[in-house]
Design an enzyme around this catalytic site. Sequence first.
Site, PDB file in Angstrom:
ATOM      1  N   TYR A 161     -78.432  84.239  33.049  1.00 45.87           N
ATOM      2  CA  TYR A 161     -77.627  85.329  33.618  1.00 45.87           C
ATOM      3  C   TYR A 161     -78.260  86.689  33.315  1.00 45.87           C
ATOM      4  CZ  TYR A 161     -73.141  87.626  34.825  1.00 45.87           C
ATOM      5  OH  TYR A 161     -72.139  88.392  35.391  1.00 45.87           O
ATOM      6  N   LYS A 165     -79.643  89.207  36.157  1.00 47.43           N
ATOM      7  CA  LYS A 165     -79.077  90.551  36.339  1.00 47.43           C
ATOM      8  C   LYS A 165     -80.135  91.631  36.074  1.00 47.43           C
ATOM      9  CE  LYS A 165     -74.889  89.241  37.531  1.00 47.43           C
ATOM     10  NZ  LYS A 165     -74.453  89.396  38.924  1.00 47.43           N
TER      11      LYS A 165
HETATM   12  P1  NAD Z   1     -65.522  85.201  40.590  1.00 46.27           P
HETATM   13  O1  NAD Z   1     -65.974  83.868  40.121  1.00 46.27           O
HETATM   14  O2  NAD Z   1     -64.079  85.557  40.551  1.00 46.27           O
HETATM   15  O3  NAD Z   1     -66.062  85.444  42.079  1.00 46.27           O
HETATM   16  C1  NAD Z   1     -67.335  85.046  42.500  1.00 46.27           C
HETATM   17  C2  NAD Z   1     -67.210  84.622  43.962  1.00 46.27           C
HETATM   18  O4  NAD Z   1     -68.532  84.304  44.434  1.00 46.27           O
HETATM   19  C3  NAD Z   1     -66.350  83.365  44.151  1.00 46.27           C
HETATM   20  O5  NAD Z   1     -65.344  83.604  45.127  1.00 46.27           O
HETATM   21  C4  NAD Z   1     -67.345  82.305  44.628  1.00 46.27           C
HETATM   22  O6  NAD Z   1     -66.787  81.380  45.547  1.00 46.27           O
HETATM   23  C5  NAD Z   1     -68.403  83.188  45.291  1.00 46.27           C
HETATM   24  N1  NAD Z   1     -69.705  82.509  45.410  1.00 46.27           N
HETATM   25  C6  NAD Z   1     -70.301  81.679  44.507  1.00 46.27           C
HETATM   26  N2  NAD Z   1     -71.463  81.231  45.002  1.00 46.27           N
HETATM   27  C7  NAD Z   1     -71.619  81.803  46.236  1.00 46.27           C
HETATM   28  C8  NAD Z   1     -72.627  81.714  47.243  1.00 46.27           C
HETATM   29  N3  NAD Z   1     -73.708  80.940  47.086  1.00 46.27           N
HETATM   30  N4  NAD Z   1     -72.467  82.423  48.377  1.00 46.27           N
HETATM   31  C9  NAD Z   1     -71.353  83.189  48.558  1.00 46.27           C
HETATM   32  N5  NAD Z   1     -70.363  83.290  47.652  1.00 46.27           N
HETATM   33  C10 NAD Z   1     -70.500  82.614  46.493  1.00 46.27           C
HETATM   34  O7  NAD Z   1     -66.387  86.268  39.751  1.00 46.27           O
HETATM   35  P2  NAD Z   1     -66.162  87.825  39.462  1.00 46.27           P
HETATM   36  O8  NAD Z   1     -65.808  87.953  38.044  1.00 46.27           O
HETATM   37  O9  NAD Z   1     -65.329  88.472  40.509  1.00 46.27           O
HETATM   38  O10 NAD Z   1     -67.688  88.304  39.595  1.00 46.27           O
HETATM   39  C11 NAD Z   1     -68.223  88.889  40.745  1.00 46.27           C
HETATM   40  C12 NAD Z   1     -69.596  89.423  40.385  1.00 46.27           C
HETATM   41  O11 NAD Z   1     -69.473  90.354  39.295  1.00 46.27           O
HETATM   42  C13 NAD Z   1     -70.600  88.369  39.933  1.00 46.27           C
HETATM   43  O12 NAD Z   1     -71.882  88.693  40.426  1.00 46.27           O
HETATM   44  C14 NAD Z   1     -70.572  88.509  38.411  1.00 46.27           C
HETATM   45  O13 NAD Z   1     -71.787  88.081  37.835  1.00 46.27           O
HETATM   46  C15 NAD Z   1     -70.365  89.995  38.266  1.00 46.27           C
HETATM   47  N6  NAD Z   1     -69.807  90.426  36.974  1.00 46.27           N
HETATM   48  C16 NAD Z   1     -68.606  89.948  36.543  1.00 46.27           C
HETATM   49  C17 NAD Z   1     -68.109  90.382  35.313  1.00 46.27           C
HETATM   50  C18 NAD Z   1     -66.784  89.900  34.765  1.00 46.27           C
HETATM   51  O14 NAD Z   1     -66.521  90.122  33.579  1.00 46.27           O
HETATM   52  N7  NAD Z   1     -65.929  89.264  35.566  1.00 46.27           N
HETATM   53  C19 NAD Z   1     -68.850  91.279  34.537  1.00 46.27           C
HETATM   54  C20 NAD Z   1     -70.071  91.743  35.016  1.00 46.27           C
HETATM   55  C21 NAD Z   1     -70.542  91.299  36.252  1.00 46.27           C
END
Ligand code: NAD
Length: 255
Positions: A161, A165
């Site tokens: 990860y 990133k």
């Molecule tokens: P989440 O799991 O709620 O949402 C991710 C979505 O991506 C899901 O709906 C999933 O179905 C979709 N997905 C997965 N593979 C896919 C693909 N191949 N094509 C299209 N869609 C796909 O996650 P989140 O927490 O909302 O995270 C969203 C983004 O933010 C991610 O990139 C994550 O790495 C990043 N992020 C999250 C956090 C956190 O704490 N939640 C912190 C930093 C960064």
Amino acid sequence: MTDRPVAIVTGGAGGIGQATSRRLAEDGALVVLADIDEAAAKAVADALMAGWVAGGAAGGDRRVEPAALDVTDPASVQRLVDDLVARFGRIDILVNNAGFPRDAPLTKMTDAEFRSVLDVCLFGSFACARAVAPVMIEHQYGRIVNMASRAYLGNPGQANYSAAKAGVVGLTKALAKELGRHNITVNAVAPGIIETDAVRAHPKYDLLTSLAHKQNSIRRLGSPEDVADAIAYLASARASFLTGDVLHVSGGRFS
Ligand code: NAD
């Protein structure tokens, strides 16, 4: 065809994707909420639309529509782009939000765990940017916002990860230089821990919360809306002299 800015939010059915889709639609964009989970995309888009209709006049012209998209499959990405260009004639905003972690200590991390995270976070962001770029170049306007994470600075147990990133940050800076002459900006957001449903259900939720209290200057977890607001600014016409940058949405945690 449409007069409104058209925005694609990948991974739109997830926690941050939903909040971002809502915010961009409230700001006047026609939002395409695109997700590999087609049923979830439809349910989320329907719920957002229903909420606005129930809310009365102010929400009447807001628009979010669901789409099936696998960001790791260039053919799927191109299908979506071709469909939007045929129907709307434009794509103004791309939010490369789809992504997930698959944590494991280095010596236990499998090839599949490493590759799948690189594939969705990094290759997916590249594939989507590559597909929308010709449309944005033709219009001499575009906003690309990539989803990094504070983890790009390095986290134990997140070799995949953190590498993905950090790669997103490099991609952001390269594309900013390449596309700037076409009036296309490319930026990234780097959230800390954001309180989505998945994080709330995490077995170590209490530990994550107490760490946030210790490590952040702002002593709480972030909300999906905190991230959505940062993305909405970078995606707006107002952010016209800001590119190749990484906006940390981490409550002041930089290490
Ligand atoms: P989440 O799991 O709620 O949402 C991710 C979505 O991506 C899901 O709906 C999933 O179905 C979709 N997905 C997965 N593979 C896919 C693909 N191949 N094509 C299209 N869609 C796909 O996650 P989140 O927490 O909302 O995270 C969203 C983004 O933010 C991610 O990139 C994550 O790495 C990043 N992020 C999250 C956090 C956190 O704490 N939640 C912190 C930093 C960064």
